[in-house]
Design an enzyme around this catalytic site. Structure first.
Site, short mmCIF file in Angstrom:
data_model
loop_
_atom_site.label_atom_id
_atom_site.label_comp_id
_atom_site.label_asym_id
_atom_site.label_seq_id
_atom_site.Cartn_x
_atom_site.Cartn_y
_atom_site.Cartn_z
N ARG A 29 0.59 -1.26 -0.11
CA ARG A 29 0.11 0.20 -0.09
C ARG A 29 0.85 1.17 -0.13
NH1 ARG A 29 -3.79 -0.77 5.01
NH2 ARG A 29 -1.68 -1.76 5.67
N ASN A 47 -6.48 -2.41 2.23
CA ASN A 47 -6.56 -3.94 2.27
C ASN A 47 -7.86 -4.42 2.48
OD1 ASN A 47 -3.91 -4.61 1.81
ND2 ASN A 47 -3.46 -4.65 3.90
#
Length: 817
Positions: A29, A47
């Site tokens: 990320r 996520n």
């Protein structure tokens, strides 16, 4: 590799990108966040149970560039299997951000544990760093993952780090997308994280000279240097360590651990120390330094030598580098290798808790280095061997499991399946979303504690991967505990079962890991192992199968020979030697021609009417076409095998270790021991006949030929016979054309480097395409993968037949109408 659909450069707007693969807990990320901000895109990344979801707005060119850079700049532990892009009609943040994780049904990967990275290793030895000498230092590029996870998505609250609230300094790193530790779930430091302490199992206070030591972790090094044995709570279980150069300490460890002869694993502070004892090539260096950091089996041909008791009778050593900062700090002052073996009694599972350690390890190690971070999931060290220029797994565990294996083309529609594997070197395998998730190595299911752990892990994987199998798959052997477990669950839950022949499963595993397509032409599977139940009720173990995923035909085999005593013959190599000699020439001929041999006297002292009756009447002496038992017999003939094997495969390992490499490479091919290929009476099945080989071996014994020369001649002759049989079975010269062009090699005997490389070389010289193992073990540790793909292939084929039948019925109905 085309991972995604291209986005037209002129197209602007909002899109949603689904990223599948190993993308959680690896710093993916923040990588997306950094790239998106550099490209001027707005949106968010988060996520969820399917992996990573990216929602963003901007020009088509910038979005396309982000997709390219996500693949090119993915973090060290990340792996992208594919992208899915589609338009997005919702609201987006003005600036690109990292959003909160979202739960749901799990379709993502659980990342394996990763060895300490260079950046963290530098920090723990830097006196000016905040984490100087902190033994639980980690970041998104390294550290515990599978061993601490309890649920999905992979967030701190669902790991064994949940009891350790972050201090302000760690929280600042954790929440900063530009930091290496952004959302590193096990993040910790001296202030807020787990702590290690040295204890005595007898409860007495630890007493030693504090002036030469920095802390309890450093004290372990001093204890090892003084010849002590110390238990260490590692990443996936306890380990036991001692100074590998101290023969007395290693001998004591062998006696106390009840490990008579099996080689010990070793750990060294750095690659230079490994190089003193072993030959290192570029592949070995790369694997030792990899995030997986397995034990690597290496030639023990360095300038320095370790005591023979470390690896009795072997010419190899199994080394690994420090896998965690804890190990790195222990070995910081240790300029020699240490034994680093699993914390258990021989053949039991590693202990994982302090209470277990006190109960089961206190008789082995007086001291223990413990800590207060729980081990959620037991996982042993992986083992790799470099053969034919490539690293090949012998034991798949820490660093590799539970990373999924992408299934070959044609398996995309496979339903959810659970394959239970075998009984030795047990693993199980889940099929879901076109991937196979092979569990870590768990050991021998006949051990009660291992069986309990196997059952626990079945439940764990079902939770982690939200897996609900439609079908259970198992070995055909009705007495395997894994098969019994599958049958019991099938009856309880009303599930269908598929039972797969042992050696067909070996071939299936080899095909799957090589990406061989579901509709690929049949291959010749050469499976050489100890034993597996055959279709005719006998024991198979040296098989040539014309096979694909759907089925197989047995084209040839090794000569079936009795195993007097059944399981006793596996433990005692002399029994196999006697049975082979009786099958080839009988006692009268053996006595007439070879009575001057010491081997004759040794066997005469053991033989008797009971043994002969067992063989002649087939009572507790099953026939076995086993390559493994042939190795045992030859090792016994050469005097390399003791009366009883101390561990599985010891005789075969000793036979390989004895090989004279100069003879192997340079001696005339004509001196290789001959094995012929006639046909069995009755069935007409071609088989490898060792009569000429035994006459040559016994003749060499009379001539007092050195055992290393004989070992080389045996390996070369066997490899030659295998390649000749493959060519014979291919029928290349027939009018119909070749039966097969690809040859798959599987079974535990192919862990033998000499045999494996000889066979590969000779098959390739015959222009066969060779499919070997690398990602999964050739031994029974890969069996569950083969069961899973064979079961999936049968279900896919059944579904196709059903659809074709429905289509046919519909066509007939339309025609009638």
């Amino acid at each position: 590799m085309n991972l995604h659909q291209p986005i037209p450069a002129e197209q602007s707007g909002a899109v949603e990108i689904r990223v599948r693969g190993r993308v959680q807990g690896v710093g993916f990320r923040p990588t997306v966040w950094r790239i998106a901000r550099e490209l001027g895109l707005n949106g968010e990344v988060l996520n969820d149970a399917d992996g990573v979801l990216v929602r963003l707005g901007g020009s088509g060119a910038a979005i396309a560039r982000l997709l390219e850079r996500m693949e090119a700049e993915r973090p060290p532990l990340g792996r992208i299997d594919h992208f899915e892009t589609r338009p997005f009609g919702g609201d987006l943040p003005r600036e690109f951000r990292i959003a909160e994780s979202v739960g749901g049904t799990a379709h993502t990967q659980v990342t394996p544990d990763a060895a300490i990275c260079e950046a963290c290793a530098a920090e723990v030895v830097d006196p000016f760093a905040r984490r100087y000498r902190y033994p639980f230092t980690n970041c998104t590029h390294c550290g515990p993952r599978f061993s601490i996870v309890t649920g999905i998505p992979y967030d701190r609250a669902q790991t064994t780090m949940a009891p350790f609230p972050m201090c302000p300094a760690c929280d600042a790193e954790y929440t900063d997308p530009a930091d290496r530790r952004f959302h590193a779930e096990p993040i910790a430091c001296h202030t807020c994280g787990p702590t290690a302490r040295l204890v005595r199992f007898d409860g007495r206070a630890v007493s030693f000279d504090q002036h030469s030591m920095l802390d309890d972790v450093d004290a372990v090094c001093s204890l090892l240097q003084k010849g002590e044995i110390v238990a260490i709570k590692g990443l996936g279980g306890y380990q036991i360590a001692c100074d590998a150069t101290n023969e007395d300490a290693v001998t004591r460890l062998r006696i106390l651990k009840k490990r008579d002869a099996k080689p010990f694993a070793l750990m060294a502070r750095d690659i230079e120390i490994v190089g003193r004892y072993c030959a290192l090539d570029d592949i070995a260096r790369q694997v030792l330094h990899s995030p997986e950091a397995p034990i690597v089996i290496l030639p023990a041909s360095g300038t320095a030598r370790l005591p023979d008791v470390v690896a009795p009778g072997m010419t190899t050593l199994g080394f690994m580098l420090p896998t965690t900062p804890l190990h790195l700090l222990i070995l910081r002052r240790m300029d020699r290798p240490v034994v680093m073996t699993s914390g258990n009694l021989s053949d039991e599972p590693q202990v994982t808790t302090e209470a277990e350690a006190s109960a089961r390890l206190s008789a082995i190690a007086p001291y223990a280095l413990v800590h207060d971070r729980d081990i959620a999931n037991r996982i042993d060290d992986s083992v790799v061997r470099i053969m034919a220029g490539k690293a090949r797994l012998v034991r798949r565990a820490r660093g590799y499991a539970p990373a999924p294996i992408q299934l070959p083309p044609g398996f995309e529609a496979a339903p959810q399946i659970l394959a239970h594997g075998g009984e030795l070197k047990a693993t199980f395998c889940l099929v879901k979303d076109g991937e196979a998730i092979l569990s870590q190595h768990q050991g021998d299911l006949e051990d009660a504690a291992t069986y309990d752990d196997y059952c626990k892990n079945l439940a764990l994987y079902a939770t982690l991967f939200d897996h609900a199998p439609e079908v259970l798959v198992a070995d055909k052997h009705p007495e395997y505990l894994s098969t019994k477990l599958a049958r019991a669950r099938a009856g309880k839950d009303g599930l269908a079962t598929i039972e797969v022949q042992h050696h067909h499963a070996h071939v299936g595993a080899c095909l799957a890991e090589n990406g061989y397509p579901l509709d690929g032409a049949p291959v010749l599977g050469i499976v050489l192992d100890g034993l597996g139940l055959g279709d005719d009720g006998t024991i198979w173990g040296g098989e040539f199968l014309l096979a694909d995923y759907q089925g197989y035909e047995r084209l040839a085999t090794f000569k079936p020979v009795a195993m007097p005593g059944g399981a006793a013959a596996v433990r005692e190599p002399w029994r196999n030697l006697y049975a082979h000699l009786m099958a080839e020439m009988g006692w009268a001929q053996f006595s007439l021609n070879f009575s001057e041999l010491a081997l004759y006297a040794a066997l005469e002292a053991r033989r008797g009417p009971t043994l002969d009756a067992m063989i002649n009447n087939g009572v507790n002496a099953p026939l076995a076409s086993s390559c493994g038992r042939l190795f045992d017999a030859v090792a016994a003939a050469l005097g390399l095998a003791k009366d009883v094997q101390a561990y599985e495969g010891q005789a075969a390992a000793a036979l390989e270790a004895a090989v004279d490499e100069d003879v192997l490479r340079g001696e005339d091919e004509a001196l290789a021991y001959p094995l012929n290929g006639p046909n069995l009476r009755g069935s007409g099945l071609p088989y490898i006949e060792p009569l000429a080989m035994w006459n040559a071996i016994l003749g060499d014994l009379i001539l007092e030929t050195p055992a290393p020369v004989m070992a080389a001649r045996f390996h070369k002759g066997l490899a030659k016979a295998i390649a000749v049989m493959a060519r014979k079975l291919s029928r290349r010269d027939s009018a119909e054309g070749a039966r097969f062009t690809h040859v798959a090699l599987s079974g535990g005997c192919f862990q033998n480097r000499v045999l494996f490389e000889q066979v590969v070389h000779r098959l390739e010289a015959e222009d066969f395409t060779v499919l070997p193992h690398a990602q999964v073990p050739a031994n029974d540790g890969g069996l569950a993968l083969g069961q899973a793909v064979i079961g999936a292939a049968q279900l896919i084929q059944k579904e196709m037949r059903t659809r074709e039948g429905n289509t046919s019925c519909a066509s007939e109905f339309q025609a009638a109408s």
